[in-house]
Design a protein around this motif. Structure first.
Motif, mmCIF file in Angstrom:
data_model
loop_
_atom_site.group_PDB
_atom_site.id
_atom_site.type_symbol
_atom_site.label_atom_id
_atom_site.label_comp_id
_atom_site.label_asym_id
_atom_site.label_seq_id
_atom_site.Cartn_x
_atom_site.Cartn_y
_atom_site.Cartn_z
ATOM 1 N N LEU A 92 -19.360 18.084 64.331
ATOM 2 C CA LEU A 92 -18.005 18.628 64.326
ATOM 3 C C LEU A 92 -18.116 20.130 64.501
ATOM 4 C CD1 LEU A 92 -16.298 16.658 61.405
ATOM 5 C CD2 LEU A 92 -16.425 16.087 63.844
ATOM 6 N N VAL A 93 -17.156 20.714 65.206
ATOM 7 C CA VAL A 93 -17.238 22.118 65.600
ATOM 8 C C VAL A 93 -16.002 22.855 65.102
ATOM 9 C CG1 VAL A 93 -17.302 23.702 67.557
ATOM 10 C CG2 VAL A 93 -18.607 21.568 67.637
ATOM 11 N N PRO A 127 -10.883 27.599 66.504
ATOM 12 C CA PRO A 127 -10.069 28.744 66.077
ATOM 13 C C PRO A 127 -8.595 28.387 65.888
ATOM 14 C CG PRO A 127 -10.569 28.910 68.400
ATOM 15 C CD PRO A 127 -11.362 27.741 67.880
ATOM 16 N N VAL A 128 -8.225 27.172 66.283
ATOM 17 C CA VAL A 128 -6.838 26.736 66.143
ATOM 18 C C VAL A 128 -6.808 25.360 65.492
ATOM 19 C CG1 VAL A 128 -6.081 28.044 68.168
ATOM 20 C CG2 VAL A 128 -6.789 25.652 68.430
ATOM 21 N N SER A 129 -5.655 24.972 65.005
ATOM 22 C CA SER A 129 -5.473 23.634 64.458
ATOM 23 C C SER A 129 -5.670 22.586 65.550
ATOM 24 C CB SER A 129 -4.068 23.509 63.861
ATOM 25 O OG SER A 129 -3.770 22.164 63.547
ATOM 26 N N ASP A 169 -11.005 17.667 58.050
ATOM 27 C CA ASP A 169 -12.320 17.082 58.304
ATOM 28 C C ASP A 169 -13.377 18.109 58.673
ATOM 29 O OD1 ASP A 169 -11.313 14.456 57.946
ATOM 30 O OD2 ASP A 169 -10.562 14.451 60.016
ATOM 31 N N PHE A 170 -12.978 19.377 58.840
ATOM 32 C CA PHE A 170 -13.894 20.358 59.417
ATOM 33 C C PHE A 170 -14.511 21.312 58.389
ATOM 34 C CE2 PHE A 170 -11.398 18.835 62.918
ATOM 35 C CZ PHE A 170 -12.288 18.812 63.975
ATOM 36 N N HIS A 228 -8.430 11.725 69.014
ATOM 37 C CA HIS A 228 -9.803 11.682 68.497
ATOM 38 C C HIS A 228 -9.892 11.363 67.012
ATOM 39 C CE1 HIS A 228 -8.851 15.707 67.125
ATOM 40 N NE2 HIS A 228 -8.774 16.167 68.366
ATOM 41 N N GLY A 229 -8.770 11.333 66.306
ATOM 42 C CA GLY A 229 -8.770 10.937 64.901
ATOM 43 C C GLY A 229 -9.285 11.985 63.944
#
Length: 220
Positions: free
Chosen positions: A75-76, A79-81, A95-96, A89-90
């Motif tokens: 996961l990356v 810079p934005v929601s 999750d980040f 992609h769910g």
């Protein structure tokens, strides 16, 4: 922190420069002897200049074998929601918390798989996002060499005299046609693995001496 970030005298572009200087296999090399890296990206949208990569998955294929021990999924940080792209992609903003910086992930990718032939289903989108990301992060565009399983499938069907709707070339539909396990759920590693299975099936149905140049021609 990565050592290349700590060393202020070393330009970030050296990572891309070394990647670009690594020799890819010649077109005359048999596909069986080519190292492939099958990759998939999940994105916040389809515009590489405005949208962002939120996850990457990849799996190497060597000697017609999927190397699961080297499969990766990251996961990356974005810079934005992720916004409405979560529908596809769910992944949601919550999750980040353990996500990685894209610079770290791309550095690992390019240092570990320089000289590989990259593979994706409908590769132009993935290629464009990777090129823009490298330009932004490293100040230099990376020269990724891609083949496209979607175009190979289209070539294969046309050669058999089969005309199908464009939707029939989506990865899940291709997997069904090749009698491979499939899922409609978007997940970067799962899709990379599925694409690797499709590539191997396409190669199995090709002539045994198929070369990289043959694949590149079919992939156009």
């Amino acid at each position: 922190m990565l050592s290349w970030l700590a060393n202020k005298t070393t330009p970030l572009s050296h990572i891309v420069q070394e990647f670009n200087q690594s020799a890819a296999p010649a077109g005359t090399v048999k596909a069986a002897d080519c190292p492939f890296l099958v990759i998939d990206l999940e994105l916040t949208g389809l515009n590489a200049k405005q949208d962002h990569i939120v996850s990457l998955g990849w799996v190497p294929v060597r000697q017609f074998e999927i190397i699961l021990s080297e499969a990766r999924h990251y996961l990356v940080h974005s810079p934005v929601s992720v916004g409405q792209s979560a529908v596809y992609h769910g992944l949601h903003d919550k999750d980040f918390s353990q996500a990685r910086d894209l610079a770290d992930v791309l550095t690992e990718l390019m240092q570990a798989y320089a000289g590989y032939i990259f593979v994706a289903h409908h590769c132009q989108l993935d290629l464009r996002f990777l090129e823009v990301a490298c330009q932004r992060i490293f100040g230099k565009a990376a020269k990724f060499s891609f083949i496209d399983t979607l175009n190979i499938e289209l070539y294969r069907l046309h050669k058999q005299g089969i005309v199908m709707k464009q939707d029939a070339l989506r990865l899940p539909h291709c997997l069904v046609r090749h009698k491979l396990p499939h899922s409609d759920q978007h997940h970067a590693l799962a899709d990379a693995y599925s694409c690797a299975l499709l590539l191997l099936s396409q190669l199995k149905h090709s002539h045994p001496e198929i070369t990289l140049a043959d694949l590149q021609l079919q992939s156009r």
